[in-house]
Design a protein around this motif. Structure first.
Motif, PDB file in Angstrom:
ATOM      1  N   ILE A  62     -23.706  31.505  -4.334  1.00 23.60           N
ATOM      2  CA  ILE A  62     -23.740  31.611  -5.791  1.00 23.60           C
ATOM      3  C   ILE A  62     -25.162  31.434  -6.317  1.00 23.60           C
ATOM      4  O   ILE A  62     -25.606  32.141  -7.231  1.00 23.60           O
ATOM      5  N   VAL A  63     -25.895  30.498  -5.721  1.00 25.04           N
ATOM      6  CA  VAL A  63     -27.228  30.173  -6.220  1.00 25.04           C
ATOM      7  C   VAL A  63     -28.273  31.187  -5.756  1.00 25.04           C
ATOM      8  O   VAL A  63     -29.151  31.587  -6.535  1.00 25.04           O
ATOM      9  N   PHE A  64     -28.181  31.629  -4.498  1.00 22.37           N
ATOM     10  CA  PHE A  64     -29.291  32.367  -3.905  1.00 22.37           C
ATOM     11  C   PHE A  64     -29.031  33.855  -3.667  1.00 22.37           C
ATOM     12  O   PHE A  64     -29.988  34.582  -3.402  1.00 22.37           O
ATOM     13  N   ARG A  65     -27.795  34.313  -3.724  1.00 20.41           N
ATOM     14  CA  ARG A  65     -27.533  35.718  -3.439  1.00 20.41           C
ATOM     15  C   ARG A  65     -27.135  36.463  -4.703  1.00 20.41           C
ATOM     16  O   ARG A  65     -26.470  35.912  -5.582  1.00 20.41           O
ATOM     17  N   ARG A  66     -27.510  37.734  -4.789  1.00 15.55           N
ATOM     18  CA  ARG A  66     -27.168  38.557  -5.934  1.00 15.55           C
ATOM     19  C   ARG A  66     -25.672  38.854  -5.924  1.00 15.55           C
ATOM     20  O   ARG A  66     -25.043  38.972  -4.867  1.00 15.55           O
ATOM     21  N   VAL A  67     -25.121  39.008  -7.120  1.00 21.32           N
ATOM     22  CA  VAL A  67     -23.678  39.238  -7.243  1.00 21.32           C
ATOM     23  C   VAL A  67     -23.294  40.574  -6.615  1.00 21.32           C
ATOM     24  O   VAL A  67     -22.223  40.690  -6.009  1.00 21.32           O
ATOM     25  N   GLU A  94     -19.881  42.598   0.026  1.00 21.02           N
ATOM     26  CA  GLU A  94     -19.396  41.874   1.202  1.00 21.02           C
ATOM     27  C   GLU A  94     -17.929  41.499   1.038  1.00 21.02           C
ATOM     28  O   GLU A  94     -17.142  41.587   1.992  1.00 21.02           O
ATOM     29  N   PHE A  95     -17.553  41.071  -0.161  1.00 20.75           N
ATOM     30  CA  PHE A  95     -16.161  40.723  -0.444  1.00 20.75           C
ATOM     31  C   PHE A  95     -15.256  41.927  -0.222  1.00 20.75           C
ATOM     32  O   PHE A  95     -14.196  41.821   0.418  1.00 20.75           O
TER      33      PHE A  95
END
Length: 220
Positions: A145-150, A156-157
């Motif tokens: 949540i903090v370091f990866r772009r949505v 990936e999801f």
């Protein structure tokens, strides 16, 4: 699914001493929870715990704005960490647990967990292992949540869910709001990113459904 079939999925059951296994068979109650049922609300007192034999439970936190974030899922062969923590710590349940896919489980009174942890090395090992694995999962979630772009997390999801679902082409029955809750973001953000993926040919969108388009584009 019979009671013994559920218990057989847990290594702790096999490794526990004979009297503990006998007590688990005797004290456990087989229950079925339908999809959509809420097992616990935030702030509730937890008086029992369940060993899940089939189905899927979603555990999430909801903010004051109504946005949700999924903390983890409870799958067959697992037990809810926050249920165990609430019982052992004698604290109220700090999240919400809802049934995603109809669950078959064996349910026990919470007091038995205190007893089993005290007298059974196998049960203690199971509980400590549960805390370790779930903590690692939540730490990984926080890092994402903090370091990866949505957009990266969304792709990936989708790749993971398409692989799990199978079919030709794979099709997911899921809403933009549900995806947003899984990723800890806003529905509007998910909708915008999905539209972009559709424009690029990675997915095909319809009401409440997402079909895989070009896998290579989705994996870019």
């Amino acid at each position: 699914m019979q009671k013994e079939e559920v218990l057989e999925q847990f290594r702790a059951f096999h490794r526990a001493a004979g009297p503990i296994r006998q007590e688990m068979v005797r004290a456990g109650v087989r229950q079925r929870f339908p999809a959509g049922a809420t097992l616990f609300h935030g702030g509730e007192v937890v008086e029992q715990f369940a060993l899940v034999g089939a189905g899927r439970i979603r555990v999430y936190k909801a903010g004051g704005t109504g946005r949700e974030i999924t903390l983890y899922h409870v799958a067959p062969g697992e037990v809810c960490l926050l249920t165990v923590a609430s019982i052992l710590g004698r604290r109220s349940y700090p999240a919400t647990a809802v049934v995603e896919e109809a669950v078959e489980a064996v349910v026990f009174p919470g007091d038995l967990l205190h007893h089993w942890v005290a007298v059974s090395p196998a049960i203690r090992e199971f509980v400590f292992g549960l805390f370790t694995s779930r903590l690692a999962h939540v730490m990984a979630l926080l890092e994402e949540i903090v370091f990866r772009r949505v957009d990266e997390r969304l792709a990936e999801f989708l790749v993971t869910r398409f692989r799990e679902r199978g079919g030709s082409p794979p099709m997911l029955r899921i809403t933009h709001e549900e995806i947003a809750a899984e990723l800890g973001t806003a529905r509007e953000v998910v909708s915008r990113l999905l539209k972009e993926l559709e424009r690029r040919g990675a997915v095909r969108l319809s009401r409440g459904r997402i079909a895989l388009g070009d896998p290579a584009t989705l994996n870019e």
